[in-house]
Design a protein around this motif. Structure first.
Motif, mmCIF file in Angstrom:
data_model
loop_
_atom_site.group_PDB
_atom_site.id
_atom_site.type_symbol
_atom_site.label_atom_id
_atom_site.label_comp_id
_atom_site.label_asym_id
_atom_site.label_seq_id
_atom_site.Cartn_x
_atom_site.Cartn_y
_atom_site.Cartn_z
ATOM 1 N N LEU A 1 0.826 -1.207 0.000
ATOM 2 C CA LEU A 1 0.000 0.000 0.000
ATOM 3 C C LEU A 1 0.861 1.258 0.000
ATOM 4 O O LEU A 1 0.577 2.227 -0.711
ATOM 5 C CB LEU A 1 -0.929 -0.007 1.214
ATOM 6 C CG LEU A 1 -2.021 -1.079 1.202
ATOM 7 C CD1 LEU A 1 -2.697 -1.172 2.558
ATOM 8 C CD2 LEU A 1 -3.051 -0.796 0.111
ATOM 9 N N GLU A 2 1.914 1.247 0.775
ATOM 10 C CA GLU A 2 2.802 2.406 0.827
ATOM 11 C C GLU A 2 3.472 2.654 -0.520
ATOM 12 O O GLU A 2 3.662 3.793 -0.945
ATOM 13 C CB GLU A 2 3.862 2.200 1.904
ATOM 14 C CG GLU A 2 4.797 3.386 2.078
ATOM 15 C CD GLU A 2 5.817 3.165 3.183
ATOM 16 O OE1 GLU A 2 6.641 4.084 3.401
ATOM 17 O OE2 GLU A 2 5.802 2.092 3.816
ATOM 18 N N ALA A 3 3.788 1.573 -1.238
ATOM 19 C CA ALA A 3 4.518 1.697 -2.492
ATOM 20 C C ALA A 3 3.649 2.180 -3.642
ATOM 21 O O ALA A 3 4.131 2.885 -4.530
ATOM 22 C CB ALA A 3 5.150 0.351 -2.854
ATOM 23 N N VAL A 4 2.354 1.824 -3.648
ATOM 24 C CA VAL A 4 1.567 2.079 -4.856
ATOM 25 C C VAL A 4 0.360 2.986 -4.667
ATOM 26 O O VAL A 4 -0.170 3.517 -5.651
ATOM 27 C CB VAL A 4 1.085 0.746 -5.488
ATOM 28 C CG1 VAL A 4 2.253 -0.183 -5.762
ATOM 29 C CG2 VAL A 4 0.035 0.054 -4.618
ATOM 30 N N ALA A 5 -0.099 3.196 -3.455
ATOM 31 C CA ALA A 5 -1.400 3.842 -3.245
ATOM 32 C C ALA A 5 -1.512 5.220 -3.880
ATOM 33 O O ALA A 5 -2.561 5.578 -4.419
ATOM 34 C CB ALA A 5 -1.713 3.931 -1.753
ATOM 35 N N GLY A 6 -0.462 6.009 -3.844
ATOM 36 C CA GLY A 6 -0.566 7.377 -4.336
ATOM 37 C C GLY A 6 -0.014 7.601 -5.725
ATOM 38 O O GLY A 6 0.121 8.756 -6.153
ATOM 39 N N LEU A 7 0.287 6.546 -6.465
ATOM 40 C CA LEU A 7 0.935 6.702 -7.765
ATOM 41 C C LEU A 7 -0.050 7.171 -8.842
ATOM 42 O O LEU A 7 -1.221 6.796 -8.827
ATOM 43 C CB LEU A 7 1.568 5.376 -8.191
ATOM 44 C CG LEU A 7 2.693 4.866 -7.283
ATOM 45 C CD1 LEU A 7 3.209 3.526 -7.784
ATOM 46 C CD2 LEU A 7 3.837 5.888 -7.223
ATOM 47 N N PRO A 8 0.415 7.966 -9.805
ATOM 48 C CA PRO A 8 -0.474 8.496 -10.850
ATOM 49 C C PRO A 8 -1.154 7.425 -11.695
ATOM 50 O O PRO A 8 -2.239 7.658 -12.232
ATOM 51 C CB PRO A 8 0.473 9.343 -11.713
ATOM 52 C CG PRO A 8 1.624 9.666 -10.831
ATOM 53 C CD PRO A 8 1.780 8.508 -9.907
ATOM 54 N N GLY A 9 -0.527 6.258 -11.833
ATOM 55 C CA GLY A 9 -1.099 5.217 -12.674
ATOM 56 C C GLY A 9 -2.066 4.290 -11.982
ATOM 57 O O GLY A 9 -2.594 3.360 -12.601
ATOM 58 N N VAL A 10 -2.321 4.511 -10.700
ATOM 59 C CA VAL A 10 -3.209 3.625 -9.937
ATOM 60 C C VAL A 10 -4.620 4.196 -9.917
ATOM 61 O O VAL A 10 -4.853 5.312 -9.457
ATOM 62 C CB VAL A 10 -2.695 3.450 -8.489
ATOM 63 C CG1 VAL A 10 -3.684 2.625 -7.668
ATOM 64 C CG2 VAL A 10 -1.333 2.769 -8.496
ATOM 65 N N SER A 11 -5.569 3.405 -10.412
ATOM 66 C CA SER A 11 -6.978 3.811 -10.422
ATOM 67 C C SER A 11 -7.779 3.157 -9.305
ATOM 68 O O SER A 11 -8.919 3.546 -9.066
ATOM 69 C CB SER A 11 -7.623 3.465 -11.768
ATOM 70 O OG SER A 11 -6.970 4.143 -12.817
ATOM 71 N N GLY A 12 -7.212 2.160 -8.644
ATOM 72 C CA GLY A 12 -7.927 1.485 -7.567
ATOM 73 C C GLY A 12 -7.042 0.460 -6.891
ATOM 74 O O GLY A 12 -6.043 0.000 -7.455
ATOM 75 N N LEU A 13 -7.402 0.115 -5.666
ATOM 76 C CA LEU A 13 -6.697 -0.905 -4.895
ATOM 77 C C LEU A 13 -7.661 -2.037 -4.585
ATOM 78 O O LEU A 13 -8.755 -1.800 -4.064
ATOM 79 C CB LEU A 13 -6.168 -0.304 -3.587
ATOM 80 C CG LEU A 13 -5.161 0.837 -3.740
ATOM 81 C CD1 LEU A 13 -4.882 1.470 -2.382
ATOM 82 C CD2 LEU A 13 -3.864 0.333 -4.376
ATOM 83 N N ARG A 14 -7.248 -3.250 -4.905
ATOM 84 C CA ARG A 14 -8.077 -4.422 -4.642
ATOM 85 C C ARG A 14 -7.509 -5.133 -3.410
ATOM 86 O O ARG A 14 -6.330 -5.486 -3.360
ATOM 87 C CB ARG A 14 -8.121 -5.339 -5.860
ATOM 88 C CG ARG A 14 -8.659 -4.611 -7.081
ATOM 89 C CD ARG A 14 -8.872 -5.498 -8.272
ATOM 90 N NE ARG A 14 -10.083 -6.306 -8.160
ATOM 91 C CZ ARG A 14 -11.306 -5.848 -8.439
ATOM 92 N NH1 ARG A 14 -11.482 -4.608 -8.826
ATOM 93 N NH2 ARG A 14 -12.347 -6.645 -8.331
ATOM 94 N N LEU A 15 -8.391 -5.336 -2.447
ATOM 95 C CA LEU A 15 -7.985 -5.838 -1.132
ATOM 96 C C LEU A 15 -8.465 -7.279 -0.976
ATOM 97 O O LEU A 15 -9.661 -7.524 -0.873
ATOM 98 C CB LEU A 15 -8.579 -4.952 -0.038
ATOM 99 C CG LEU A 15 -8.379 -3.442 -0.234
ATOM 100 C CD1 LEU A 15 -9.075 -2.671 0.890
ATOM 101 C CD2 LEU A 15 -6.900 -3.083 -0.314
ATOM 102 N N PRO A 16 -7.554 -8.248 -0.924
ATOM 103 C CA PRO A 16 -7.963 -9.649 -0.863
ATOM 104 C C PRO A 16 -8.314 -10.103 0.549
ATOM 105 O O PRO A 16 -7.889 -9.515 1.542
ATOM 106 C CB PRO A 16 -6.726 -10.391 -1.373
ATOM 107 C CG PRO A 16 -5.585 -9.518 -0.955
ATOM 108 C CD PRO A 16 -6.097 -8.101 -1.064
ATOM 109 N N LYS A 17 -9.142 -11.139 0.588
ATOM 110 C CA LYS A 17 -9.432 -11.855 1.830
ATOM 111 C C LYS A 17 -9.941 -10.939 2.949
ATOM 112 O O LYS A 17 -9.590 -11.089 4.114
ATOM 113 C CB LYS A 17 -8.200 -12.640 2.291
ATOM 114 C CG LYS A 17 -7.755 -13.686 1.262
ATOM 115 C CD LYS A 17 -6.483 -14.399 1.676
ATOM 116 C CE LYS A 17 -6.122 -15.494 0.682
ATOM 117 N NZ LYS A 17 -5.898 -15.018 -0.703
ATOM 118 N N VAL A 18 -10.783 -9.996 2.583
ATOM 119 C CA VAL A 18 -11.356 -9.083 3.578
ATOM 120 C C VAL A 18 -12.400 -9.821 4.404
ATOM 121 O O VAL A 18 -13.233 -10.556 3.867
ATOM 122 C CB VAL A 18 -11.990 -7.865 2.886
ATOM 123 C CG1 VAL A 18 -12.689 -6.967 3.898
ATOM 124 C CG2 VAL A 18 -10.928 -7.078 2.122
#
Length: 276
Positions: free
Chosen positions: A78-95
């Motif tokens: 999450l720290e590495a990718v959450a704020g990057l310009p190319g990220v449109s969403g985060l998929r969270l497994p096993k919630v």
């Protein structure tokens, strides 16, 4: 208006060449996977390659599936990718809990406000039982869906019909929380296109909209399965025209009853038909 996505194509984060091909395969959304598709000894490599790629905007929306939230890798992902310009969403497994969504939303919110769109994968009996609580946990959560491989193992289900209750539970929870209809989980046999089409047809009857894929050859089958047929479009046009001419409930010449709910469904059909 942004077209409703019907296809989500997974690509392993440790294979940049495969990700590059996925970005041009015609999927509505590409999901770079840091979790199940990546071997344990390649997790760091996958994270670094994904962060490098998504430092720039991409030609299609890109989501990143991070590692399990209760494991040692998710925080770094999450720290590495959450704020990057190319990220449109985060998929969270096993919630499994609403609290997990709230924690991720807080952890990924930038100082100037705004949290990346979050999508929860429910992959266990506990996750399904908590479906509505998860779906309504935070405004940043934009969707829920099932991870059927893990769920099947957790439940000991052998036949497809054994998952239908869980599927309907997730469809209802999403709607109750004001979210878009969930997409179906992946069809694991990339050669079984006939089985994929039949499974999509069944998913559509349950209220799903679109589907995740693990190979580009699955994409046209999924899209064709979820787009309205010519007959459905014609029927929807007839209903909308009738509603335009006369307000309130009415019966069409062929005997079909039309009221506000029927009109709304017809309008959704036409919107989906004209999505491109």
């Amino acid at each position: 208006m942004t077209p409703v996505p019907l296809t989500w194509l997974y690509a392993p984060g440790d294979r940049p060449a495969v990700v590059a091909k996925a970005l041009t395969a015609g999927a509505d959304v590409v999901v770079i996977d840091l979790e199940d598709a990546v071997a344990p000894d390649r997790k760091e490599q996958a994270r670094a390659a994904t962060a490098e790629l998504l430092a720039e905007p991409q030609p299609v929306p890109v989501h990143v599936r991070v590692n399990a939230l209760d494991g040692p890798l998710a925080a770094g992902d999450l720290e590495a990718v959450a704020g990057l310009p190319g990220v449109s969403g985060l998929r969270l497994p096993k919630v499994t809990t609403a609290e997990q969504i709230v924690r991720v939303a807080r952890a990924t919110a930038p100082a100037d406000g705004g949290t990346p769109p979050l999508y929860a994968l429910l992959e266990s009996a506990l996750g399904v039982e908590q479906a509505y609580a998860i779906a309504s946990a935070h405004p940043a959560l934009r969707g829920i869906t099932l991870g059927e491989a893990d769920l099947r193992a957790d439940l000991g289900v052998r036949e497809e019909a054994g998952l239908d209750w869980s599927r309907s539970r997730v469809v209802v929870a999403a709607r109750a929380a004001g979210l878009a209809p969930p997409p179906q989980s992946v069809h694991p046999d990339i050669r079984d296109l006939e089985g994929l089409a039949a499974s999509c047809a069944h998913g559509r009857t349950l209220g799903f909209l679109g589907r995740a894929a693990i190979h580009p050859r699955q994409l046209p089958i999924i899209e064709r399965s979820y787009l309205p047929t010519e007959q459905e479009i014609e029927q929807a046009e007839t209903i909308v025209k009738a509603a335009t001419r006369e307000q309130g409930a009415q019966a069409l010449p062929d005997g079909r009853f039309v009221d506000a709910a029927v009109v709304a469904a017809a309008q959704r059909t036409l919107s989906l038909a004209h999505r491109r």
